[in-house]
Every structure is written in structure tokens, then in C-alpha cells.
Design a protein around this motif. Structure first.
Motif, PDB file in Angstrom:
ATOM      1  N   MET A 138       0.823  -1.201   0.000  1.00  0.00           N
ATOM      2  CA  MET A 138       0.000   0.000   0.000  1.00  0.00           C
ATOM      3  C   MET A 138       0.864   1.261   0.000  1.00  0.00           C
ATOM      4  O   MET A 138       0.441   2.314  -0.476  1.00  0.00           O
ATOM      5  N   TRP A 139       2.077   1.140   0.539  1.00  0.00           N
ATOM      6  CA  TRP A 139       2.909   2.333   0.750  1.00  0.00           C
ATOM      7  C   TRP A 139       4.220   2.319  -0.022  1.00  0.00           C
ATOM      8  O   TRP A 139       4.703   3.377  -0.411  1.00  0.00           O
ATOM      9  N   THR A 237      -4.326   2.105  -2.018  1.00  0.00           N
ATOM     10  CA  THR A 237      -4.031   3.527  -1.824  1.00  0.00           C
ATOM     11  C   THR A 237      -3.758   4.192  -3.170  1.00  0.00           C
ATOM     12  O   THR A 237      -3.400   3.528  -4.138  1.00  0.00           O
ATOM     13  N   PHE A 264      -6.850  11.106  -1.941  1.00  0.00           N
ATOM     14  CA  PHE A 264      -6.344   9.977  -1.170  1.00  0.00           C
ATOM     15  C   PHE A 264      -7.444   9.346  -0.307  1.00  0.00           C
ATOM     16  O   PHE A 264      -7.577   8.120  -0.250  1.00  0.00           O
ATOM     17  N   PHE A 268      -9.120   5.629  -0.891  1.00  0.00           N
ATOM     18  CA  PHE A 268      -8.936   4.634   0.169  1.00  0.00           C
ATOM     19  C   PHE A 268     -10.282   4.095   0.641  1.00  0.00           C
ATOM     20  O   PHE A 268     -10.436   2.890   0.858  1.00  0.00           O
ATOM     21  N   PHE A 272      -9.977   0.248  -0.308  1.00  0.00           N
ATOM     22  CA  PHE A 272      -9.495  -0.568   0.811  1.00  0.00           C
ATOM     23  C   PHE A 272     -10.446  -1.729   1.135  1.00  0.00           C
ATOM     24  O   PHE A 272      -9.979  -2.871   1.291  1.00  0.00           O
ATOM     25  N   VAL A 341       0.371   9.964   6.304  1.00  0.00           N
ATOM     26  CA  VAL A 341      -0.927   9.293   6.139  1.00  0.00           C
ATOM     27  C   VAL A 341      -2.038  10.128   6.780  1.00  0.00           C
ATOM     28  O   VAL A 341      -3.116  10.308   6.191  1.00  0.00           O
ATOM     29  N   TRP A 344      -2.760  13.173   4.626  1.00  0.00           N
ATOM     30  CA  TRP A 344      -3.519  12.794   3.432  1.00  0.00           C
ATOM     31  C   TRP A 344      -4.993  12.582   3.747  1.00  0.00           C
ATOM     32  O   TRP A 344      -5.869  13.045   3.028  1.00  0.00           O
TER      33      TRP A 344
END
Length: 583
Positions: A138-139, A237, A264, A268, A272, A341, A344
Motif C-alpha cells: 500500500m505504501w 491507496t 487519497f 482509500f 481498501f 498518512v 492525506w
């Protein structure tokens, strides 16, 4: 065997594609002397080059800078502006933070900690590998996540295998000793004979062929789960994988007044839950295919840890011990990562006033997701990697060497590291895609394509979305996922505006499906990394990947037709899309 006439062509395939493609397509701009035709000419050539990779993807992405101005499609100034626009800066900032996480091994610490918490029973171990891989993807990049996770998986599997071998040998040796003692009571000569026979019959690997087959299946499942989880996790993401960023950029290009509908937080909120659903179904499918759905055996209900499980746990503990206690630099990177995070999510959450408009008057017009990304990236080059003070020494104890040291140590991130690890090819690929989308809209090619697709208005939107998913899921198996999204999203946008459905109704499923490259080792780098370890064959990946593609298409179709509808208002055709069309 290829026909004799085709052999030279196959031998010089790259050369033929590189030079024959523009020549064969040349009648298009010559016969139809319009901007749309000239724009289409360059786009088709780039599509062929991207699909065949006769030259590197990033090099193909630079073609608009040369040919759009030469053919009068768009000015060089406008084309070049697309290569480092707001969306690319968001992606660039996110990648810098990801590189800092990799640089200080924070991702490995997170992975090992989660695996130790979840446990080492076969089903839980697979679930643990998938959760960790998906979370990290995700990152940070899917490729970096897979490259870090597969050696951990391999170490655990090797330890379990060697432990199983030792236990089997021990059990066999114990059984033989007992037999010798029993027979020894009858006669010494017989016991000697038995000893000789038993010594001759000890094989190199005492495990049965069935046990070896089971272990081979487990190895396949454990390694496949990593590359699949990496692809699935990247969809959660906005900066997780390239196609997501392509959608964000093209929405801004094609619909400049879209009220920042894709940010964002909104991405998400939609992606997600879809990622969680896909991950659970993928886990069940892989468990069913390679381990078996025996809950007592797989989950360890009501059973004690086996020697293999204890060995696997010890491997994870040993790897964790090698990392040592969390360092000052790791702690700083973790804090900055969490800060990014939070910034965002809270910039413009939608249901409450975000910090962008709350702290800065009119900030919602000026501040985008790229601002916090670059802010945190800047801090990584400023904040020190080591404590600027040494509490263990008093002023009297300071040596001459200590006094010469700078007060602030080297920063958390060095530019040379970023330059080495930054995937510049993806940045250029995104820029090339944005240049194509902008030229397609300004030249009138998008409007022309939209008019050709007007008959599709009789098909229900949910059916169009499902067909879009299937087309992209097949196409992305043999083409880069970023290139696939870049080529198809402007077409889907034109189709949506022509049949008066919400553009995101078809663009969102297309974007997510571009990441569903599950069937071939060459489809995506994570698949190639896993395949290189030699546990799986191409046929294994194809058979498992077909079902994974079906799972992906079903999950995305469900998501877009349930919680996606109210989140993005997909039941209505938005005014911002209508205005863009009229223009």
C-alpha cells in the motif's frame, strides 16, 4: 516451425516492429489531414511500442515531446508541462517516503512483528505473509515488497523442511534401534544381521513421496501468495501502484472541474474494502489449492505446535533479533510516515472540514495531496538520522574527536540513495500518459471516439463496467499495467461521456483491473521475482491466476455497484463531465 518466408522477419522482429509500424500507419495522417488523425497516428505507434517493448517503456513515453509539436498536434510547452504535473509530484513524494522506509529496514521490522503475532500454523502463516505483503504494498512499491518478503518466506520454508527431515531421520533411527534390541534377545547373530540390513537400508531422504508432494504444494502456495498479495495491496491507496496515479492524473486532465473527486481519502474509502475482500478470497483459494481446507490441521485448533512450526517461529525470531532494537532513524521515519498518512486523510475528508481549508483560507483550491507528500519528503532530507546529542557523555568527557563532529548528523535520507532507487522510468511513463490524454482531449480525438461509442448507451452501466474489467484483466497480462491504464482510460472516458454515465463508473473498474496481472511470470515484476525461485511452473501460475482474475473482476464489479455508487454519486451524470464534453 515458422514458414521460411517469415524466419527473417522473426529474427529481426524488433527492427521490423520499430520501423514498419510508422510506415504502415503513415496513410492515416496523409489521407485524413486533421489534428485528430495525427494525434491518433502517434498514439497507435506508442501503443504498439508499449505492448511489444521494442524500445524501453520510458523511451516510448518521450515520443510526444518530439512528434506532437512536429505534427502540429500540440505545442512543446504544453506537452512538457505534463511530465511533472501535480499528480506526478504526488507520486514522486510518495516514492521518496517509501525509499526512506526501505533504507532503514522499517518495512522488514513491521513484517516480522506481524508474522510473530499471527503465528506459524500453515493457514495462519500464509495469511500472515499475505497481510504483511499487502500492507507494505500500500505504501512502498510492489516490486520492493516482494523482493523483501520472498527471502523471508524461503528461509521459513527451508527451516521447516530441514527440521522435518531431522525429525523423520530421528524417528526412523529410534524405530530401528528398538527393533535391534528386540531381536537381540533371540540371538547375537540375528541382531548383527539386522544391524547390517538396517544400516544398508537407511535412505538419503526417508520421507515418503506423498510428504514431498505436500511440501512442494505448500512451497508453491506460500510463494504465490506473496506476489498476489503485492498486486492486490497496491490497489488500496492512491500512490500504491502506477495505474491509480494514472487515473488521478487523467481525471484532472480530462475533467479539470471535477471538485477533486478522486483524492487519497476517497480512493482509500472505496478501494481498501475491495482489497480486504480480494485478499480474503485469494487466501481461501490458495489455501484450498495448495494446503487444503482442514481447519484442525491448518489452523492448529486444539493441537500443540509441531517441531516444524517451532522451527519456523524460531527463524522469524532470529531475523527479528538481527534487526536489534528500533533505532532513532527508524523511529523518525515511522513518525513521518504516520504524519503523511494522517495529513492525506485529513486534508479534505468530505464529511468534515479538513486542515487545508481550516488552517489556510481558500486552501482547498490551492492545496492538493502532493503538498503533504512533498512536505514530508523535504523533512526526510533535513531531520538527522542520529541523535544530535550524546547523553552518555558529559562536557568534561568529550574527546577532541567528539568536539569536531557536526552538531547535526547526516539526514535520514541522502539524495544519492533516492537517485539510485527512484523508478524514473515509471515517472516518465506517467508523464507520457498524461501528455497523450491531454493531446487526445485538445485535438478532438476523445470527442470523436465518444461519438463512435454512442450505440453502447443501450447497454446497462453495470454490464459495461464488467466488460471493461474483463478486457483490462486480459490485456494487462501481456502489457505493463501503467501502459494499459494509460492507453485505455481516455477511451473509457470518451465512452462514458458519450453514453451519459458517470466517467468513474467505467474508469475505476478499468484502473483496478490493470493491477490484476496474476497469470504469467512476465505480467508484473512481483510474479517474475517469485517465479525465479523455482518453486512454481508457468502452468501453476496460469491455473491459479485464472481463478484470481475471476475473483478480482467479481470483487470490483461488486464494489462499484454497491458502496461505490453512493461514494462517488455514480447514478447521476455529473455537471463537470457534461461541461467538459460541451467544451
Amino acid at each position: 516451425m515458422a514458414p521460411t518466408c517469415l524466419r527473417p522477419l522473426l529474427r529481426y522482429r524488433s527492427f521490423a516492429i520499430l520501423f514498419l509500424t510508422p510506415l504502415l500507419l503513415l496513410p492515416l495522417p496523409l489521407a485524413v489531414s486533421t489534428r485528430e488523425a495525427r494525434c491518433a497516428y502517434i498514439i497507435i505507434i506508442m501503443a504498439v511500442y508499449w505492448c511489444t517493448e521494442v524500445i524501453p517503456l520510458a523511451v516510448t513515453s518521450l515520443m510526444p515531446v518530439v512528434f506532437f509539436p512536429l505534427l502540429g498536434v500540440q505545442t512543446a510547452k504544453k506537452v512538457c508541462l505534463q511530465y511533472l504535473n501535480n499528480t506526478n509530484m504526488l507520486f514522486f513524494g510518495g516514492l521518496i517516503v517509501a525509499i526512506s522506509v526501505e533504507q532503514w529496514n522499517l518495512h522488514k521490522r513491521i513484517a516480522l512483528r506481524i508474522l510473530l503475532i499471527l503465528g506459524v500454523q500453515p493457514a495462519l502463516l500464509m495469511l500472515g505473509f499475505m497481510i504483511v505483503t499487502a500492507f507494505l504494498s500500500m505504501w512502498i512499491s510492489n516490486t520492493a515488497t516482494t523482493a523483501m518478503m520472498v527471502p523471508i518466506v524461503q528461509a521459513v520454508l527451508d527451516q521447516m523442511d530441514s527440521t522435518e527431515y531431522d525429525v523423520t531421520m530421528m524417528e526412523q533411527a529410534t524405530g530401528q534401534t528398538n527393533t535391534v534390541i528386540e531381536l537381540g534377545e533371540k540371538s547375537t547373530s540375528e541382531s548383527t544381521a539386522v544391524n547390517v540390513v538396517s544400516n544398508e537400508q537407511v535412505p538419503d531422504d526417508p520421507r515418503s513421496s506423498e510428504e514431498k508432494k505436500i511440501r512442494k504444494h505448500i512451497c508453491k502456495g506460500m510463494t504465490l501468495c506473496v506476489c498476489y498479495a503485492a498486486s492486490i495491496g497496491g490497489t488500496a491507496t492512491l500512490t500504491g501502484t502506477g495505474p491509480n496515479v494514472v487515473l488521478k492524473g487523467q481525471m484532472n486532465q480530462l475533467y479539470p472541474n471535477n471538485n477533486d473527486i478522486v483524492n487519497f481519502a476517497s480512493w482509500f474509502g472505496f478501494a481498501f474494502p475491495n482489497m480486504i475482500l480480494m485478499l480474503m478470497l485469494a487466501w481461501l483459494w490458495l489455501q484450498c489449492s495448495f494446503i487444503g481446507l482442514n481447519f484442525i490441521k491448518s489452523w492448529g485448533f486444539g493441537t500443540e505446535k509441531t517441531t516444524k512450526e517451532k522451527a519456523a517461529y524460531n527463524v522469524l525470531k532470529a531475523e527479528m533479533k538481527k534487526l536489534g532494537p528500533i533505532s532513532y532513524a527508524e523511529l523518525n521515519v515511522l513518525i513521518l510516515f504516520v504524519l503523511l498518512v494522517v495529513l492525506w486523510f485529513s486534508r479534505n475528508p468530505g464529511f468534515v472540514k479538513g486542515w487545508a481549508s481550516g488552517l489556510f483560507p481558500g486552501g482547498e483550491k490551492y492545496i492538493t495531496d502532493s503538498v503533504p507528500a512533498m512536505f514530508v519528503a523535504l523533512l526526510l532530507f533535513i531531520l538527522p538520522a542520529h541523535k544530535p546529542w550524546n547523553p552518555s557523555k558529559s562536557d568534561a568527557e568529550q574527546t577532541e574527536e567528539d568536539t569536531k563532529k557536526q552538531f547535526i548528523s547526516a539526514p535520514l535520507l541522502d539524495w544519492n540513495v533516492v537517485q539510485r532507487k527512484m523508478p524514473w522510468s515509471i515517472v516518465l511513463l506517467l508523464g507520457g500518459g498524461f501528455a497523450l490524454a491531454d493531446a487526445s482531449a485538445s485535438s478532438g480525438l476523445s470527442a470523436w471516439l465518444g461519438h463512435q461509442m454512442t450505440p453502447l448507451g443501450s447497454i446497462p452501466p453495470w454490464a459495461i463496467a464488467t466488460v471493461v474489467c474483463l478486457i483490462i484483466a486480459v490485456f494487462t497480462e501481456c502489457t505493463s499495467n501503467v501502459a494499459t491504464a494509460t492507453l485505455f482510460l481516455p477511451v473509457f472516458s470518451s465512452m462514458a461521456t458519450s453514453v451519459k454515465i458517470h466517467p468513474l463508473y467505467v474508469m475505476l473498474p478499468g484502473t483496478l483491473s490493470a493491477s490484476f496481472a496474476f497469470m504469467l511470470p512476465v505480467a508484473t515484476p512481483p510474479n517474475a521475482i517469485v517465479f525465479s525461485y523455482g518453486h512454481i511452473r508457468v502452468l501453476d501460475m496460469v491455473k491459479t491466476g485464472i481463478v484470481m482474475n475471476i475473483i478480482g473482476v467479481c470483487c470490483v464489479s461488486l464494489a462499484i455497484n454497491t458502496w461505490g455508487r453512493p461514494m462517488f454519486g455514480l447514478d447521476t451524470f455529473p455537471t463537470w463531465a457534461n461541461t467538459t464534453t460541451n467544451e
